[in-house]
Design an enzyme around this catalytic site. Structure first.
Site, PDB file in Angstrom:
ATOM      1  N   GLU A  15      17.971  28.809  47.082  1.00 47.18           N
ATOM      2  CA  GLU A  15      19.343  29.105  47.532  1.00 47.18           C
ATOM      3  C   GLU A  15      19.764  27.911  48.370  1.00 47.18           C
ATOM      4  O   GLU A  15      19.293  27.743  49.489  1.00 47.18           O
ATOM      5  CB  GLU A  15      19.361  30.377  48.397  1.00 47.18           C
ATOM      6  CG  GLU A  15      18.881  31.631  47.701  1.00 47.18           C
ATOM      7  CD  GLU A  15      19.908  32.218  46.753  1.00 47.18           C
ATOM      8  OE1 GLU A  15      21.061  31.743  46.728  1.00 47.18           O
ATOM      9  OE2 GLU A  15      19.547  33.141  46.015  1.00 47.18           O
ATOM     10  N   CYS A  30      26.624  28.604  53.954  1.00 45.83           N
ATOM     11  CA  CYS A  30      26.445  27.905  52.677  1.00 45.83           C
ATOM     12  C   CYS A  30      27.635  28.122  51.749  1.00 45.83           C
ATOM     13  O   CYS A  30      28.015  27.236  50.994  1.00 45.83           O
ATOM     14  CB  CYS A  30      25.171  28.381  52.010  1.00 45.83           C
ATOM     15  SG  CYS A  30      25.072  30.173  51.929  1.00 45.83           S
ATOM     16  N   GLU A  82      28.732  18.454  51.785  1.00 43.55           N
ATOM     17  CA  GLU A  82      28.707  19.655  52.619  1.00 43.55           C
ATOM     18  C   GLU A  82      28.634  19.224  54.084  1.00 43.55           C
ATOM     19  O   GLU A  82      27.699  18.531  54.491  1.00 43.55           O
ATOM     20  CB  GLU A  82      27.473  20.493  52.258  1.00 43.55           C
ATOM     21  CG  GLU A  82      27.446  21.828  52.959  1.00 43.55           C
ATOM     22  CD  GLU A  82      26.172  22.617  52.689  1.00 43.55           C
ATOM     23  OE1 GLU A  82      25.087  22.011  52.634  1.00 43.55           O
ATOM     24  OE2 GLU A  82      26.272  23.843  52.544  1.00 43.55           O
ATOM     25  N   GLY A 130      17.945  26.697  51.999  1.00 42.71           N
ATOM     26  CA  GLY A 130      18.135  25.527  52.851  1.00 42.71           C
ATOM     27  C   GLY A 130      18.933  24.473  52.115  1.00 42.71           C
ATOM     28  O   GLY A 130      19.710  24.784  51.196  1.00 42.71           O
ATOM     29  N   SER A 131      18.729  23.228  52.497  1.00 39.97           N
ATOM     30  CA  SER A 131      19.556  22.153  51.950  1.00 39.97           C
ATOM     31  C   SER A 131      19.139  21.804  50.514  1.00 39.97           C
ATOM     32  O   SER A 131      17.987  21.987  50.127  1.00 39.97           O
ATOM     33  CB  SER A 131      19.413  20.912  52.834  1.00 39.97           C
ATOM     34  OG  SER A 131      18.066  20.501  52.844  1.00 39.97           O
ATOM     35  N   THR A 132      20.087  21.259  49.781  1.00 40.29           N
ATOM     36  CA  THR A 132      19.830  20.843  48.406  1.00 40.29           C
ATOM     37  C   THR A 132      18.761  19.750  48.369  1.00 40.29           C
ATOM     38  O   THR A 132      17.897  19.726  47.490  1.00 40.29           O
ATOM     39  CB  THR A 132      21.146  20.369  47.770  1.00 40.29           C
ATOM     40  OG1 THR A 132      22.020  21.507  47.728  1.00 40.29           O
ATOM     41  CG2 THR A 132      20.957  19.832  46.367  1.00 40.29           C
ATOM     42  N   GLU A 133      18.815  18.877  49.371  1.00 39.85           N
ATOM     43  CA  GLU A 133      17.853  17.761  49.427  1.00 39.85           C
ATOM     44  C   GLU A 133      16.400  18.289  49.482  1.00 39.85           C
ATOM     45  O   GLU A 133      15.550  17.875  48.678  1.00 39.85           O
ATOM     46  CB  GLU A 133      18.175  17.002  50.710  1.00 39.85           C
ATOM     47  CG  GLU A 133      17.591  15.668  50.867  1.00 39.85           C
ATOM     48  CD  GLU A 133      17.863  15.193  52.302  1.00 39.85           C
ATOM     49  OE1 GLU A 133      18.694  15.781  53.019  1.00 39.85           O
ATOM     50  OE2 GLU A 133      17.195  14.216  52.694  1.00 39.85           O
ATOM     51  N   LYS A 135       8.567  31.391  56.978  1.00 40.87           N
ATOM     52  CA  LYS A 135       8.705  30.277  57.936  1.00 40.87           C
ATOM     53  C   LYS A 135      10.171  30.195  58.366  1.00 40.87           C
ATOM     54  O   LYS A 135      11.027  29.763  57.616  1.00 40.87           O
ATOM     55  CB  LYS A 135       8.287  28.979  57.226  1.00 40.87           C
ATOM     56  CG  LYS A 135       7.769  27.879  58.124  1.00 40.87           C
ATOM     57  CD  LYS A 135       8.766  27.263  59.083  1.00 40.87           C
ATOM     58  CE  LYS A 135       9.604  26.153  58.519  1.00 40.87           C
ATOM     59  NZ  LYS A 135      10.561  25.633  59.539  1.00 40.87           N
ATOM     60  N   GLY A 179      15.456  21.359  48.788  1.00 41.04           N
ATOM     61  CA  GLY A 179      15.259  22.177  47.586  1.00 41.04           C
ATOM     62  C   GLY A 179      14.775  21.330  46.417  1.00 41.04           C
ATOM     63  O   GLY A 179      13.867  21.733  45.675  1.00 41.04           O
TER      64      GLY A 179
HETATM   65  P1  TAP Z   1      16.882  22.417  55.589  1.00 37.00           P
HETATM   66  O1  TAP Z   1      16.781  21.234  56.439  1.00 37.00           O
HETATM   67  O2  TAP Z   1      16.667  22.279  54.139  1.00 37.00           O
HETATM   68  O3  TAP Z   1      15.851  23.475  56.208  1.00 37.00           O
HETATM   69  C1  TAP Z   1      15.666  24.763  55.675  1.00 37.00           C
HETATM   70  C2  TAP Z   1      14.272  25.224  56.023  1.00 37.00           C
HETATM   71  O4  TAP Z   1      13.308  24.420  55.335  1.00 37.00           O
HETATM   72  C3  TAP Z   1      13.912  25.123  57.493  1.00 37.00           C
HETATM   73  O5  TAP Z   1      13.046  26.174  57.835  1.00 37.00           O
HETATM   74  C4  TAP Z   1      13.181  23.786  57.533  1.00 37.00           C
HETATM   75  O6  TAP Z   1      12.350  23.634  58.656  1.00 37.00           O
HETATM   76  C5  TAP Z   1      12.394  23.833  56.248  1.00 37.00           C
HETATM   77  N1  TAP Z   1      11.991  22.539  55.707  1.00 37.00           N
HETATM   78  C6  TAP Z   1      12.431  21.294  56.045  1.00 37.00           C
HETATM   79  N2  TAP Z   1      11.817  20.359  55.271  1.00 37.00           N
HETATM   80  C7  TAP Z   1      10.981  21.036  54.430  1.00 37.00           C
HETATM   81  C8  TAP Z   1      10.101  20.630  53.392  1.00 37.00           C
HETATM   82  N3  TAP Z   1       9.951  19.351  53.054  1.00 37.00           N
HETATM   83  N4  TAP Z   1       9.411  21.590  52.716  1.00 37.00           N
HETATM   84  C9  TAP Z   1       9.576  22.893  53.008  1.00 37.00           C
HETATM   85  N5  TAP Z   1      10.395  23.337  54.009  1.00 37.00           N
HETATM   86  C10 TAP Z   1      11.093  22.419  54.695  1.00 37.00           C
HETATM   87  O7  TAP Z   1      18.268  23.143  55.735  1.00 37.00           O
HETATM   88  P2  TAP Z   1      19.005  23.553  57.076  1.00 37.00           P
HETATM   89  O8  TAP Z   1      19.681  22.353  57.610  1.00 37.00           O
HETATM   90  O9  TAP Z   1      18.095  24.308  57.963  1.00 37.00           O
HETATM   91  O10 TAP Z   1      20.069  24.608  56.528  1.00 37.00           O
HETATM   92  C11 TAP Z   1      21.297  24.244  56.084  1.00 37.00           C
HETATM   93  C12 TAP Z   1      21.354  24.252  54.578  1.00 37.00           C
HETATM   94  O11 TAP Z   1      20.974  25.541  54.063  1.00 37.00           O
HETATM   95  C13 TAP Z   1      22.750  24.013  54.064  1.00 37.00           C
HETATM   96  O12 TAP Z   1      22.724  23.091  53.030  1.00 37.00           O
HETATM   97  C14 TAP Z   1      23.175  25.391  53.556  1.00 37.00           C
HETATM   98  O13 TAP Z   1      24.170  25.358  52.594  1.00 37.00           O
HETATM   99  C15 TAP Z   1      21.910  25.958  53.069  1.00 37.00           C
HETATM  100  N6  TAP Z   1      21.967  27.429  53.015  1.00 37.00           N
HETATM  101  C16 TAP Z   1      22.052  28.017  51.788  1.00 37.00           C
HETATM  102  C17 TAP Z   1      22.154  29.398  51.704  1.00 37.00           C
HETATM  103  C18 TAP Z   1      22.252  30.010  50.346  1.00 37.00           C
HETATM  104  S1  TAP Z   1      22.051  31.613  50.262  1.00 37.00           S
HETATM  105  N7  TAP Z   1      22.501  29.308  49.288  1.00 37.00           N
HETATM  106  C19 TAP Z   1      22.163  30.172  52.847  1.00 37.00           C
HETATM  107  C20 TAP Z   1      22.079  29.550  54.073  1.00 37.00           C
HETATM  108  C21 TAP Z   1      21.977  28.151  54.137  1.00 37.00           C
HETATM  109  P3  TAP Z   1      12.997  22.997  59.998  1.00 37.00           P
HETATM  110  O14 TAP Z   1      13.972  23.967  60.524  1.00 37.00           O
HETATM  111  O15 TAP Z   1      11.892  22.838  60.899  1.00 37.00           O
HETATM  112  O16 TAP Z   1      13.620  21.701  59.593  1.00 37.00           O
END
Ligand code: TAP
Length: 487
Positions: A267, A301, A398, A245-248, A193, A250
């Site tokens: 991650e 990240c 962050e 994705g985000s810690t929240e 996804k 996760g």
């Molecule tokens: P999130 O809002 O957590 O979204 C990540 C993914 O999860 C998106 O595809 C999102 O869909 C989906 N998602 C949202 N709510 C969900 C739920 N309740 N259950 C399952 N999936 C859900 O994070 P983001 O804002 O896209 O990304 C930024 C974060 O990712 C930052 O905190 C960053 O540090 C972290 N990140 C970590 C790494 C590693 S390797 N540690 C690498 C890259 C990024 P939608 O897009 O439709 O919301």
């Protein structure tokens, strides 16, 4: 005596526009879900628009997967796991993965332009970092597919089954490669996804997967929003969940998966310290600081978002840093000279604006170079906060944007204490002339990756992952296979 020539007017040093052509990419008006080797509309016909964040121009309508689509994709992945991909010898799986890697290389310009259009990142980054690293990941894991019994997981390592994989928007193609390549090499099948704001390169990858002739159902790609991700990670037919994705979010997934016996890797976010000692090569360190936080608009990240600089050189480092930031070019992501592209979404821009306003309200000093922001699209100038204390929100949370918080230290012990004063633990950087100090620091910094005299270096052979609120599990290297092998 002849007077020295007057300095050239500043405008003489402006770069001429050098736009990469969009012609290489043909974006369809609409895209379906990729299930069982075919593109198909969502069962309930829902779709959403994906935008170019640099202009707010709509790029395409993309199908939004619901629960019935998740069912279909998981069933297709299960069948492929049982009948084709799962039983296939590793030597054959490797051939398919090499094909994907080569096709990404052949279509590299197309991938790079599409990534910059959908994500907003500068073309020089998508062209030189995202796309080559994605291909390298498939090449690397293709090499493991027929050697799994030598990878340290016992004589007959077995795959887990169907992997449900959810990725963010900051490195859309690269995160897809990080997820798919090790899972497929180990013999699993996948339902991926992508993030709602950046679905297009994953859909182009689906075309490449068709082109490579993978058995239908081996890889399924479900575009959609958070609800689609939630339906996927809670589907009982999924044996393994891999989330970036985000810690929240996760934490939510961790709660949902607890007690189900399903395997999980997370991650998550980070708030890395980039530590500069007074004996560091300072010009090199300044380049490392810039790369650490302004690469990919800080949507990284492992970004070095907290600069810890030794007090004796703090003023000098800050001066040089400001001078260097004055030379960064912000603007059209498709221009080959652009250093800072667009912020990926309105929502992310709001978050950056909110946190930087909190930084000022809490008393830190804000600075940005003079920089004209385009009128349409989502933009934020490179920003440095000095006078930051550890209790400030901009030192703890962050921001995920082009914003650096500068703190100082006097002794190595103080640097370690401040660097580790965070709930995260993904990455860190150390800049010093002394090898012994690098070793001393790396033993004490609680971070999955520590870079020494460099920053943001990635290699498919090198494991990457975090501690504490940055998650668990490793991606990359032999360690990355462990997440997809039973046992
Ligand atoms: P999130 O809002 O957590 O979204 C990540 C993914 O999860 C998106 O595809 C999102 O869909 C989906 N998602 C949202 N709510 C969900 C739920 N309740 N259950 C399952 N999936 C859900 O994070 P983001 O804002 O896209 O990304 C930024 C974060 O990712 C930052 O905190 C960053 O540090 C972290 N990140 C970590 C790494 C590693 S390797 N540690 C690498 C890259 C990024 P939608 O897009 O439709 O919301």
């Amino acid at each position: 005596m002849v007077d020295a020539a007057p300095p050239a007017p500043e405008s003489a040093w402006e770069y001429a526009p050098a736009p990469e052509s969009r012609e290489i990419v043909s974006i369809a008006p609409g895209y379906g879900l990729f299930i069982n080797g075919e593109f198909t509309p969502a069962a309930d016909g829902k779709h959403f628009t994906t935008l170019n964040p640099a202009t707010e121009e709509p790029l395409a309508e993309v199908a939004e997967a619901g629960e019935r689509d998740v069912d279909r994709a998981v069933a297709a992945a299960r069948t492929a796991f049982q009948r084709t991909w799962g039983p296939m010898p590793g030597t054959d799986r490797a051939k398919y993965l090499y094909r994907i890697a080569r096709a990404i290389q052949e279509r590299a310009r197309e991938f790079a332009v599409l990534e910059s259009l959908d994500n907003g990142k500068p073309i020089k980054e998508s062209r030189d970092v995202d796309v080559p690293l994605a291909a390298a990941h498939f090449f690397y894991y293709a090499g493991w597919a027929d050697k799994l019994e030598h990878a340290g997981f016992g004589p007959q390592p077995r795959p887990l089954g169907v992997a449900g994989q959810v990725i963010p928007w900051n490195f859309p193609l690269l995160m897809a490669a990080w997820k798919l390549a090790p899972a497929l090499a180990a013999g699993n099948t996948c339902v991926l996804k992508p993030a709602e704001t950046t679905p297009l390169t994953a859909l182009l990858l689906a075309e490449v997967i068709q082109q490579a002739g993978l058995p239908p159902g081996t890889v399924n790609i479900l575009t959609g929003d958070g609800a689609t991700g939630q339906a996927l990670v809670s589907h009982p037919g999924v044996d393994k969940i891999a989330f970036t994705g985000s810690t929240e979010v996760g934490k939510e997934i961790l709660r949902a998966v607890a007690g189900t016996g399903r395997k999980l890797t997370l991650e998550l976010g980070g708030k890395a310290a980039n530590v500069v000692f007074d004996d560091a090569p300072l010009d090199q360190a300044v380049e490392g600081i810039v790369n650490g936080i302004f690469f990919n608009q800080g949507h990284v990240c492992c970004a070095g978002s907290r600069l810890l600089v030794q007090e004796s050189v703090a003023d000098m480092v800050l001066d040089r840093l400001k001078r260097r930031l004055g030379t960064l070019r912000l603007g059209d992501p498709l221009d080959k000279n652009t250093d800072i592209g667009a912020i990926n979404s309105r929502q992310q821009l709001d978050k950056i604006e909110q946190l930087t306003a909190a930084g000022e309200a809490e008393g830190a000093q804000r600075w940005s170079p003079p920089c004209l922001l385009p009128t349409a699209g989502y933009w934020f100038p490179p920003t440095v906060f000095s006078g930051v204390s550890q209790s400030h929100r901009i030192a703890r949370e962050e921001i995920f944007g082009p914003v650096l918080s500068v703190l100082t230290f006097r002794t190595p012990e103080e640097a370690v204490a401040k660097a580790n004063n965070t709930p995260y633990g993904l990455s860190a950087g150390v800049w010093t002339d002394k090898g012994s100090r690098i070793l001393w620091m790396t033993q004490r910094l609680r971070a999955g990756v520590v870079w020494a005299n460099t920053y943001n270096r990635f290699d498919p052979a090198s494991p990457f992952g975090g501690y504490r609120e940055s998650g668990f599990g490793r991606e990359g290297g032999r360690h990355g296979l462990a997440a997809y092998i039973d046992g």
